[in-house]
Scaffold this active site. Structure first.
Site, PDB file in Angstrom:
ATOM      1  N   CYS A 239      -5.409  -2.176  -8.390  1.00 53.00           N
ATOM      2  CA  CYS A 239      -6.584  -2.170  -9.198  1.00 53.00           C
ATOM      3  C   CYS A 239      -7.524  -3.891  -9.549  1.00 53.00           C
ATOM      4  CB  CYS A 239      -6.757  -1.490 -10.124  1.00 53.00           C
ATOM      5  SG  CYS A 239      -5.894  -2.061 -11.874  1.00 53.00           S
TER       6      CYS A 239
ATOM      7  N   VAL B 212       0.126 -10.360 -19.335  1.00 53.72           N
ATOM      8  CA  VAL B 212       0.510  -9.029 -18.744  1.00 53.72           C
ATOM      9  C   VAL B 212      -0.126  -8.724 -17.480  1.00 53.72           C
ATOM     10  CG1 VAL B 212       0.035  -6.501 -19.650  1.00 53.72           C
ATOM     11  CG2 VAL B 212       0.214  -8.533 -21.378  1.00 53.72           C
TER      12      VAL B 212
ATOM     13  N   ASP C 164      -5.983  -6.396 -23.462  1.00 52.52           N
ATOM     14  CA  ASP C 164      -7.375  -5.860 -23.663  1.00 52.52           C
ATOM     15  C   ASP C 164      -8.397  -6.407 -24.352  1.00 52.52           C
ATOM     16  OD1 ASP C 164      -6.488  -3.879 -21.819  1.00 52.52           O
ATOM     17  OD2 ASP C 164      -6.107  -2.526 -23.333  1.00 52.52           O
TER      18      ASP C 164
ATOM     19  N   ARG D 124      -0.295  -3.328 -10.688  1.00 50.48           N
ATOM     20  CA  ARG D 124      -0.064  -2.347 -11.353  1.00 50.48           C
ATOM     21  C   ARG D 124       0.807  -1.284 -10.767  1.00 50.48           C
ATOM     22  NH1 ARG D 124      -5.227  -0.880 -14.849  1.00 50.48           N
ATOM     23  NH2 ARG D 124      -3.690  -0.216 -16.380  1.00 50.48           N
ATOM     24  N   PRO D 125       2.124  -1.688 -10.301  1.00 52.01           N
ATOM     25  CA  PRO D 125       2.930  -0.663  -9.788  1.00 52.01           C
ATOM     26  C   PRO D 125       3.221   0.272 -10.838  1.00 52.01           C
ATOM     27  CG  PRO D 125       4.138  -2.749 -10.472  1.00 52.01           C
ATOM     28  CD  PRO D 125       2.862  -2.803 -10.727  1.00 52.01           C
ATOM     29  N   VAL D 126       3.911   1.604 -10.566  1.00 50.96           N
ATOM     30  CA  VAL D 126       4.272   2.613 -11.395  1.00 50.96           C
ATOM     31  C   VAL D 126       5.815   2.931 -11.187  1.00 50.96           C
ATOM     32  CG1 VAL D 126       2.078   3.860 -11.751  1.00 50.96           C
ATOM     33  CG2 VAL D 126       3.474   4.549  -9.825  1.00 50.96           C
ATOM     34  N   ASP D 127       6.566   1.845 -10.581  1.00 50.85           N
ATOM     35  CA  ASP D 127       7.905   2.256 -10.417  1.00 50.85           C
ATOM     36  C   ASP D 127       8.815   2.552 -11.477  1.00 50.85           C
ATOM     37  OD1 ASP D 127       7.213  -0.413 -11.003  1.00 50.85           O
ATOM     38  OD2 ASP D 127       9.319  -0.843 -10.967  1.00 50.85           O
ATOM     39  N   LEU D 128       8.469   2.295 -12.871  1.00 49.25           N
ATOM     40  CA  LEU D 128       9.066   2.475 -13.972  1.00 49.25           C
ATOM     41  C   LEU D 128       8.706   3.996 -14.257  1.00 49.25           C
ATOM     42  CD1 LEU D 128       8.545  -0.775 -16.046  1.00 49.25           C
ATOM     43  CD2 LEU D 128      10.540   0.073 -15.035  1.00 49.25           C
TER      44      LEU D 128
ATOM     45  N   LYS E 281      -9.369   5.405 -26.783  1.00 49.20           N
ATOM     46  CA  LYS E 281      -9.372   6.025 -25.139  1.00 49.20           C
ATOM     47  C   LYS E 281      -7.970   6.106 -24.903  1.00 49.20           C
ATOM     48  CE  LYS E 281      -9.771   3.001 -21.773  1.00 49.20           C
ATOM     49  NZ  LYS E 281      -8.827   2.926 -20.930  1.00 49.20           N
ATOM     50  N   ASN E 282      -7.323   4.963 -25.086  1.00 48.76           N
ATOM     51  CA  ASN E 282      -5.831   4.834 -24.449  1.00 48.76           C
ATOM     52  C   ASN E 282      -4.952   5.809 -25.395  1.00 48.76           C
ATOM     53  OD1 ASN E 282      -6.633   3.457 -22.727  1.00 48.76           O
ATOM     54  ND2 ASN E 282      -6.077   1.350 -23.316  1.00 48.76           N
TER      55      ASN E 282
ATOM     56  N   ARG F  41     -16.480   3.779 -19.017  1.00 48.25           N
ATOM     57  CA  ARG F  41     -15.258   4.349 -19.072  1.00 48.25           C
ATOM     58  C   ARG F  41     -14.545   4.115 -20.169  1.00 48.25           C
ATOM     59  NH1 ARG F  41     -11.667   2.192 -14.541  1.00 48.25           N
ATOM     60  NH2 ARG F  41     -10.347   3.499 -15.587  1.00 48.25           N
TER      61      ARG F  41
ATOM     62  N   ARG G 126      -6.471   5.410 -13.159  1.00 48.78           N
ATOM     63  CA  ARG G 126      -4.951   5.214 -13.082  1.00 48.78           C
ATOM     64  C   ARG G 126      -4.149   5.937 -14.054  1.00 48.78           C
ATOM     65  NH1 ARG G 126      -2.891   1.136 -10.289  1.00 48.78           N
ATOM     66  NH2 ARG G 126      -0.944   1.406 -11.785  1.00 48.78           N
TER      67      ARG G 126
HETATM   68  N1  EPU Z   1       4.245  -2.505 -14.761  1.00 52.24           N
HETATM   69  C1  EPU Z   1       5.339  -2.520 -13.667  1.00 52.24           C
HETATM   70  N2  EPU Z   1       5.789  -1.245 -13.188  1.00 52.24           N
HETATM   71  C2  EPU Z   1       5.558  -0.174 -13.950  1.00 52.24           C
HETATM   72  C3  EPU Z   1       4.572   0.025 -14.858  1.00 52.24           C
HETATM   73  C4  EPU Z   1       3.974  -1.357 -15.446  1.00 52.24           C
HETATM   74  O1  EPU Z   1       5.860  -3.626 -13.159  1.00 52.24           O
HETATM   75  O2  EPU Z   1       5.830   1.083 -13.704  1.00 52.24           O
HETATM   76  C5  EPU Z   1       3.715  -3.972 -15.107  1.00 52.24           C
HETATM   77  C6  EPU Z   1       2.298  -4.012 -14.797  1.00 52.24           C
HETATM   78  O3  EPU Z   1       1.738  -4.200 -13.555  1.00 52.24           O
HETATM   79  C7  EPU Z   1       1.922  -4.752 -15.970  1.00 52.24           C
HETATM   80  C8  EPU Z   1       2.801  -4.639 -17.158  1.00 52.24           C
HETATM   81  O4  EPU Z   1       3.986  -3.768 -16.430  1.00 52.24           O
HETATM   82  O5  EPU Z   1       2.018  -6.194 -15.308  1.00 52.24           O
HETATM   83  C9  EPU Z   1       2.080  -3.867 -18.355  1.00 52.24           C
HETATM   84  O6  EPU Z   1       1.515  -2.730 -17.695  1.00 52.24           O
HETATM   85  P1  EPU Z   1       1.328  -1.383 -18.465  1.00 52.24           P
HETATM   86  O7  EPU Z   1       2.070  -0.434 -17.737  1.00 52.24           O
HETATM   87  O8  EPU Z   1       1.770  -1.590 -19.991  1.00 52.24           O
HETATM   88  O9  EPU Z   1       0.083  -0.976 -18.518  1.00 52.24           O
HETATM   89  P2  EPU Z   1      -0.592   0.380 -18.188  1.00 52.24           P
HETATM   90  O10 EPU Z   1       0.339   1.289 -19.082  1.00 52.24           O
HETATM   91  O11 EPU Z   1      -0.944   0.722 -16.823  1.00 52.24           O
HETATM   92  C10 EPU Z   1      -2.017   0.448 -20.792  1.00 52.24           C
HETATM   93  C11 EPU Z   1      -3.443   0.532 -20.968  1.00 52.24           C
HETATM   94  C12 EPU Z   1      -4.149  -0.962 -20.464  1.00 52.24           C
HETATM   95  C13 EPU Z   1      -3.701  -1.823 -21.215  1.00 52.24           C
HETATM   96  C14 EPU Z   1      -2.198  -2.046 -20.840  1.00 52.24           C
HETATM   97  C15 EPU Z   1      -1.694  -3.129 -21.540  1.00 52.24           C
HETATM   98  C16 EPU Z   1      -3.955   2.995 -20.903  1.00 52.24           C
HETATM   99  C17 EPU Z   1      -4.545   4.216 -20.276  1.00 52.24           C
HETATM  100  N3  EPU Z   1      -3.836   1.816 -20.312  1.00 52.24           N
HETATM  101  O12 EPU Z   1      -2.064   0.214 -19.102  1.00 52.24           O
HETATM  102  O13 EPU Z   1      -5.679  -0.764 -20.905  1.00 52.24           O
HETATM  103  O14 EPU Z   1      -4.359  -2.901 -20.525  1.00 52.24           O
HETATM  104  O15 EPU Z   1      -1.623  -0.705 -21.125  1.00 52.24           O
HETATM  105  O16 EPU Z   1      -1.667  -3.032 -22.756  1.00 52.24           O
HETATM  106  O17 EPU Z   1      -3.239   2.915 -22.072  1.00 52.24           O
HETATM  107  C18 EPU Z   1      -7.979  -0.801 -20.668  1.00 52.24           C
HETATM  108  O18 EPU Z   1      -8.023   0.177 -21.423  1.00 52.24           O
HETATM  109  O19 EPU Z   1      -9.044  -1.452 -20.364  1.00 52.24           O
HETATM  110  C19 EPU Z   1      -6.523  -0.882 -20.068  1.00 52.24           C
HETATM  111  C20 EPU Z   1      -6.453  -1.607 -18.788  1.00 52.24           C
END
Ligand code: EPU
Length: 421
Positions: A117, A330, A308, A122-126, A22-23, A400, A93
């Site tokens: 969530c 994480v 995960d 889970r911010p998207v600032d990066l 999926k990811n 999902r 997301r």
């Molecule tokens: N974070 C920030 N700012 C950002 C992005 C992330 O502070 O702009 C923080 C998050 O809040 C978190 C950490 O960085 O504390 C890591 O988050 P990451 O961005 O790596 O997570 P993601 O990309 O949103 C993906 C997977 C998740 C998996 C995580 C960690 C996908 C679609 N989702 O999420 O999968 O848990 O990486 O490995 O690839 C799942 O499949 O159940 C799932 C939640």
């Protein structure tokens, strides 16, 4: 709302096939937007999140062509609107993954800002800062991220991720593939799904080096073309069935998977007492009827132990011999499953980001509620080892991320059925 009823106590035994990841599938589908010709994505898992991504494409005016084996052909030239609406983003997301490709290829995008969530803020600032570093003008207005590329397109940039982010790395890597000049991404995520996406982009004509390390170098190209790409196997689905078999004292052979991307998980299962044999594309686990031993673990970005798989190992520890400490580094709020497992008799104490799990001989079936995708997997595992029946509510979370979970578990001998609600 559908529910699952599981009667515990059966030792899993048999062989099943693992689905596409999926990811990996989600970013690869988003990457098709970068092409100027049709791209076909194969080995897609049949999952609700994939359907949501395809629905999102439909909203943007693209009509994906799906064949019976769930290969999808996407022709991004037919795009009509560059908006990812809130109704879809709030349900998934990962929709944020279309942001980078749309700005890079079409010069602008409007993507709803995903909210918090169940597993954390889970911010998207990066994602935003990475695109800004490439010259994009970004405003957050009315709950939407409105992004515009500068005149002449995005510019290659040097970007340092102060937190390792999987989809953040993917979004910026996709955008950089069509930017002018070289981008260097530092402290990039090393997850196998990032490598799979890079391989797909390379098949489309991108120039990317270093995917799978913490420094990814992307030399932007003028155009990306069509390709046909097979999504890699799902390592989390693989790990989930291995833990399910280990918890029940059973034996499983999982085919069409890849043991090389599961080292942290396999070594914890061996520590728990499992015998593991692997081939190039299969893994066999045999617990020989034994009760597992509790393990200590700490989640962290790849190649360390995956967040995960944390919930599934808490379920394993809950019926294991001894006490195991599980530290989640994480996400800040990923222990919701613990409170549901406690309803089944699990002995778990949560302190901050640490769960201390004292194994008990047996859990007891109870009605429980799934709170997120991996939490629901851990409840299924708990139910498989519990005495009596467990009714799991809100299983849309499972759909999902786990393709045909009840069919696959039935193939392994489990007593599981879905009841429409
Ligand atoms: N974070 C920030 N700012 C950002 C992005 C992330 O502070 O702009 C923080 C998050 O809040 C978190 C950490 O960085 O504390 C890591 O988050 P990451 O961005 O790596 O997570 P993601 O990309 O949103 C993906 C997977 C998740 C998996 C995580 C960690 C996908 C679609 N989702 O999420 O999968 O848990 O990486 O490995 O690839 C799942 O499949 O159940 C799932 C939640």
């Amino acid at each position: 709302m559908d529910k699952l009823i599981i009667t515990g106590g059966v030792r899993l035994n048999g062989e099943i096939r693992i689905s596409g990841a999926k990811n990996s599938a989600l970013p690869i589908l988003a990457a098709t937007l970068l092409a100027d010709a049709p791209v076909t994505v194969c080995n897609l898992p049949h999952l609700h999140d994939i359907t949501t991504m395809i629905e999102l494409f439909g909203r943007m005016g693209i009509e994906p062509v799906i064949d019976e084996k769930l290969s999808v052909e996407i022709d991004p030239r037919t795009i009509k609107t560059l908006i990812a609406p809130y109704e879809l983003v709030k349900t998934m997301r990962a929709s944020i993954l279309v942001l980078g490709p749309m700005v890079a290829r079409f010069g602008e995008a409007e993507v709803a800002l995903p909210g918090g969530c169940a597993i954390g803020s889970r911010p998207v600032d990066l994602h935003i800062r990475g695109l800004e570093a490439m010259g994009a003008q970004i405003d957050v207005e009315g709950g939407y991220i409105k992004a515009k590329a500068p005149e002449g397109g995005l510019r290659g940039a040097h970007f340092f991720f102060d937190t390792v982010s999987v989809t953040g790395t993917e979004n910026i890597m996709m955008a950089a593939s069509l930017a002018n000049g070289r981008s260097v991404l530092e402290n990039a995520a090393r997850e196998p799904e990032v490598v799979d996406l890079a391989n797909c982009l390379i098949a489309m004509g991108a120039q990317i080096q270093g995917a799978g390390t913490d420094t990814i170098i992307i030399d932007g190209v003028k155009r990306l073309g069509g390709a046909r790409y097979n999504v890699m196997p799902d390592r989390i689905e693989t790990g989930t069935y291995l833990v399910a078999a280990a918890a029940t004292g059973g034996r499983v052979k999982l085919k069409d998977t890849d043991p090389s991307i599961l080292e942290a998980v396999l070594s914890k299962l061996q520590e728990a007492g499992a015998e593991i044999t692997t081939g190039p594309d299969w893994i066999e686990l045999d617990m020989k009827g034994k009760r597992p031993k509790a393990v200590n673990l700490r989640t962290a970005p790849y190649p360390a132990f995956p967040t995960d798989m944390q919930a599934q190992f808490i379920a394993l520890n809950a019926i294991a011999e001894g006490t195991g400490t599980v530290i989640e580094t994480v996400f800040e709020n990923r222990f919701m499953h613990v409170y549901e497992m406690t309803r089944m008799g699990a002995l778990i104490q949560v302190e901050g980001n640490t769960a201390i799990v004292t194994g008990t001989q047996a859990l007891k079936g109870a009605p429980v509620m799934a709170t997120d995708l991996r939490a629901s997997a851990s409840l299924v595992i708990s139910a498989l080892v519990a005495d009596g029946d467990t009714l799991i509510d809100r299983i849309y979370h499972i759909d999902r991320g786990y393709e045909c979970i009840e069919e696959k578990l039935q193939l392994l001998g489990a007593k599981i059925r879905r009841v429409p609600g």
